[in-house]
Design an enzyme around this catalytic site. Structure first.
Site, mmCIF file in Angstrom:
data_model
loop_
_atom_site.group_PDB
_atom_site.id
_atom_site.type_symbol
_atom_site.label_atom_id
_atom_site.label_comp_id
_atom_site.label_asym_id
_atom_site.label_seq_id
_atom_site.Cartn_x
_atom_site.Cartn_y
_atom_site.Cartn_z
ATOM 1 N N ASP A 1 0.864 -1.188 0.000
ATOM 2 C CA ASP A 1 0.000 0.000 0.000
ATOM 3 C C ASP A 1 0.894 1.229 0.000
ATOM 4 O O ASP A 1 2.081 1.151 0.341
ATOM 5 C CB ASP A 1 -0.911 -0.006 1.256
ATOM 6 N N ASP B 1 3.862 2.315 -4.649
ATOM 7 C CA ASP B 1 2.827 2.772 -5.578
ATOM 8 C C ASP B 1 2.583 1.617 -6.546
ATOM 9 O O ASP B 1 3.423 1.300 -7.382
ATOM 10 C CB ASP B 1 3.311 4.021 -6.331
ATOM 11 N N ASN C 1 -6.479 -5.873 -5.114
ATOM 12 C CA ASN C 1 -7.656 -5.205 -4.560
ATOM 13 C C ASN C 1 -7.636 -3.691 -4.727
ATOM 14 O O ASN C 1 -8.685 -3.050 -4.733
ATOM 15 C CB ASN C 1 -7.742 -5.573 -3.063
ATOM 16 N N SER D 1 -16.115 -4.191 -9.138
ATOM 17 C CA SER D 1 -17.186 -3.438 -8.454
ATOM 18 C C SER D 1 -18.485 -3.763 -9.169
ATOM 19 O O SER D 1 -18.467 -4.158 -10.336
ATOM 20 C CB SER D 1 -16.893 -1.938 -8.586
ATOM 21 N N TYR E 1 -14.076 5.351 -13.539
ATOM 22 C CA TYR E 1 -14.132 4.256 -12.567
ATOM 23 C C TYR E 1 -14.833 3.038 -13.169
ATOM 24 O O TYR E 1 -14.325 1.912 -13.108
ATOM 25 C CB TYR E 1 -14.866 4.720 -11.306
ATOM 26 N N LYS F 1 -13.352 -0.726 -13.980
ATOM 27 C CA LYS F 1 -13.857 -1.940 -13.318
ATOM 28 C C LYS F 1 -14.354 -2.966 -14.330
ATOM 29 O O LYS F 1 -14.294 -4.168 -14.077
ATOM 30 C CB LYS F 1 -14.925 -1.562 -12.295
ATOM 31 N N GLY G 1 -18.253 3.248 4.737
ATOM 32 C CA GLY G 1 -16.893 3.661 5.077
ATOM 33 C C GLY G 1 -16.530 4.975 4.405
ATOM 34 O O GLY G 1 -17.354 5.604 3.719
HETATM 35 P P1 NAD Z 1 -10.015 2.528 0.251
HETATM 36 O O1 NAD Z 1 -9.855 3.866 -0.388
HETATM 37 O O2 NAD Z 1 -10.681 2.428 1.575
HETATM 38 O O3 NAD Z 1 -8.588 1.814 0.382
HETATM 39 C C1 NAD Z 1 -7.772 1.731 -0.749
HETATM 40 C C2 NAD Z 1 -6.338 1.554 -0.300
HETATM 41 O O4 NAD Z 1 -5.547 1.589 -1.509
HETATM 42 C C3 NAD Z 1 -5.820 2.655 0.627
HETATM 43 O O5 NAD Z 1 -5.162 2.076 1.731
HETATM 44 C C4 NAD Z 1 -4.854 3.446 -0.249
HETATM 45 O O6 NAD Z 1 -3.742 3.961 0.471
HETATM 46 C C5 NAD Z 1 -4.399 2.381 -1.240
HETATM 47 N N1 NAD Z 1 -3.900 2.964 -2.494
HETATM 48 C C6 NAD Z 1 -4.511 3.881 -3.275
HETATM 49 N N2 NAD Z 1 -3.734 4.166 -4.335
HETATM 50 C C7 NAD Z 1 -2.612 3.401 -4.220
HETATM 51 C C8 NAD Z 1 -1.441 3.252 -5.000
HETATM 52 N N3 NAD Z 1 -1.236 3.950 -6.132
HETATM 53 N N4 NAD Z 1 -0.497 2.363 -4.579
HETATM 54 C C9 NAD Z 1 -0.672 1.665 -3.438
HETATM 55 N N5 NAD Z 1 -1.765 1.754 -2.670
HETATM 56 C C10 NAD Z 1 -2.727 2.632 -3.042
HETATM 57 O O7 NAD Z 1 -10.756 1.644 -0.837
HETATM 58 P P2 NAD Z 1 -11.833 0.468 -0.628
HETATM 59 O O8 NAD Z 1 -13.161 1.101 -0.525
HETATM 60 O O9 NAD Z 1 -11.372 -0.464 0.408
HETATM 61 O O10 NAD Z 1 -11.751 -0.225 -2.074
HETATM 62 C C11 NAD Z 1 -10.960 -1.371 -2.301
HETATM 63 C C12 NAD Z 1 -11.329 -1.927 -3.666
HETATM 64 O O11 NAD Z 1 -12.735 -2.209 -3.696
HETATM 65 C C13 NAD Z 1 -11.081 -0.939 -4.801
HETATM 66 O O12 NAD Z 1 -10.646 -1.624 -5.943
HETATM 67 C C14 NAD Z 1 -12.454 -0.331 -5.020
HETATM 68 O O13 NAD Z 1 -12.600 0.190 -6.314
HETATM 69 C C15 NAD Z 1 -13.332 -1.528 -4.777
HETATM 70 N N6 NAD Z 1 -14.708 -1.214 -4.429
HETATM 71 C C16 NAD Z 1 -15.002 -0.404 -3.354
HETATM 72 C C17 NAD Z 1 -16.336 -0.116 -3.054
HETATM 73 C C18 NAD Z 1 -16.720 0.761 -1.897
HETATM 74 O O14 NAD Z 1 -17.909 1.083 -1.751
HETATM 75 N N7 NAD Z 1 -15.794 1.164 -1.031
HETATM 76 C C19 NAD Z 1 -17.356 -0.637 -3.864
HETATM 77 C C20 NAD Z 1 -17.018 -1.455 -4.935
HETATM 78 C C21 NAD Z 1 -15.686 -1.728 -5.215
#
Ligand code: NAD
Length: 261
Positions: free
Chosen positions: A35, A53, A85, A138, A151, A155, A186
């Site tokens: 991360d 990254d 993820n 997603s 987005y 996806k 969240g």
């Molecule tokens: P989040 O924003 O809570 O956490 C994402 C994490 O990714 C963070 O810790 C961030 O530091 C890290 N990150 C971001 N860019 C980065 C990079 N360039 N390199 C390394 N780390 C990086 O996100 P989430 O809600 O837990 O989402 C996780 C996955 O689930 C994503 O692919 C998101 O698209 C998908 N998703 C989320 C939701 C939702 O409602 N939250 C819904 C559908 C899908």
């Protein structure tokens, strides 16, 4: 005693990835989180961690060297499960108002990162005789998502990558499945809802209520619900589940929000 699963989770410091890390650890796995930051607004998960990254090819090569290194050098000594993820929400707005740089960043973090991690994980899994890859897409990657075109496109790309890799590597005992979370309670969804409320002139609570109304069970889901599915899909109980796109969303009926009512 069976050997602990060796698991790499990208974007595992927060949200769904963090819930996955906890769930795999609770299940006896050895977990490495990759991360940008150790923890956002909370305690670190308490497992191996690399600050990286995930959209950068060289950094990802270094990450895999670290993860695949033998135990005595601090690595996992191989990889059984990859949770690709990581993902960012990208910009909110009508396509004519979006900037190419925002499109590129969304694609780089959401799609290129998955490509970069799969291309390094698959040879390691082949060498070990199998493995499980879980790509996080997603519900937006199934239905589309108005005002979130970068987005949604990213996806859909993840679904295409997962379907293709499942065909490409199934014969090597590597299963590839795609997880589609619905709206997760969240910080991330709070920001998405605030952005939508600002642009559309609605209140944040009305926007949230509209999202809930689109789900048969009238609810958001939680990170742990996605994590539980990930642990199952990576387990021997799911040994013939391959090439699937699996939603955990309470029964999403549509993602058409109230932009132009
Ligand atoms: P989040 O924003 O809570 O956490 C994402 C994490 O990714 C963070 O810790 C961030 O530091 C890290 N990150 C971001 N860019 C980065 C990079 N360039 N390199 C390394 N780390 C990086 O996100 P989430 O809600 O837990 O989402 C996780 C996955 O689930 C994503 O692919 C998101 O698209 C998908 N998703 C989320 C939701 C939702 O409602 N939250 C819904 C559908 C899908």
């Amino acid at each position: 005693m069976t050997k602990p699963q060796r698991v790499l989770i990208t974007g595992g410091a927060a949200g769904i990835g963090r819930a996955m890390a906890h769930a795999f650890i609770d299940n006896g796995a050895r977990v490495h989180v990759a991360d940008l930051e150790v923890a956002r607004g909370g305690e670190p998960v308490g497992c191996d961690f690399t600050g990286v990254d995930v959209s950068d090819p060289e950094s990802m090569d270094t990450l895999f060297e670290t993860v695949l290194a033998p135990n005595e050098s601090g690595g996992l000594g191989g990889l059984d499960v990859l949770c690709a993820n990581v993902g960012i929400a990208g910009p909110t707005g009508a396509i004519e108002d979006l900037e190419p740089a925002d499109w590129d960043l969304t694609m780089a973090v959401n799609v290129r990162s998955a490509f970069l991690s799969c291309r390094r994980a698959i040879p390691a899994m082949r060498a070990a005789g199998g493995g499980s890859i879980l790509l996080t897409s997603s519900t937006a990657g199934i239905t589309g998502f108005p005002m979130r075109s970068p987005y949604a496109a990213s996806k859909y790309a993840i679904v295409g990558l997962g379907d293709t890799l499942a065909m490409e590597v199934g014969e090597f005992g590597i299963r590839v499945n795609v997880l589609c979370p619905g709206s997760v309670d969240g910080e991330r969804m709070r920001k998405v809802i605030d952005a939508e409320a600002n642009l559309s002139g609605q209140s944040a609570s009305d926007v949230r209520a509209a999202y809930e109304k689109q789900v048969s069970m009238r609810t958001f889901v939680e990170g742990r619900d996605i994590a539980a599915m990930a642990v199952f899909l990576a387990s021997p109980a799911a040994r013939f589940v391959n090439g699937q796109v699996i939603s955990v969303d309470g029964g999403l009926e549509t993602l058409r929000t109230n932009w132009r009512t």
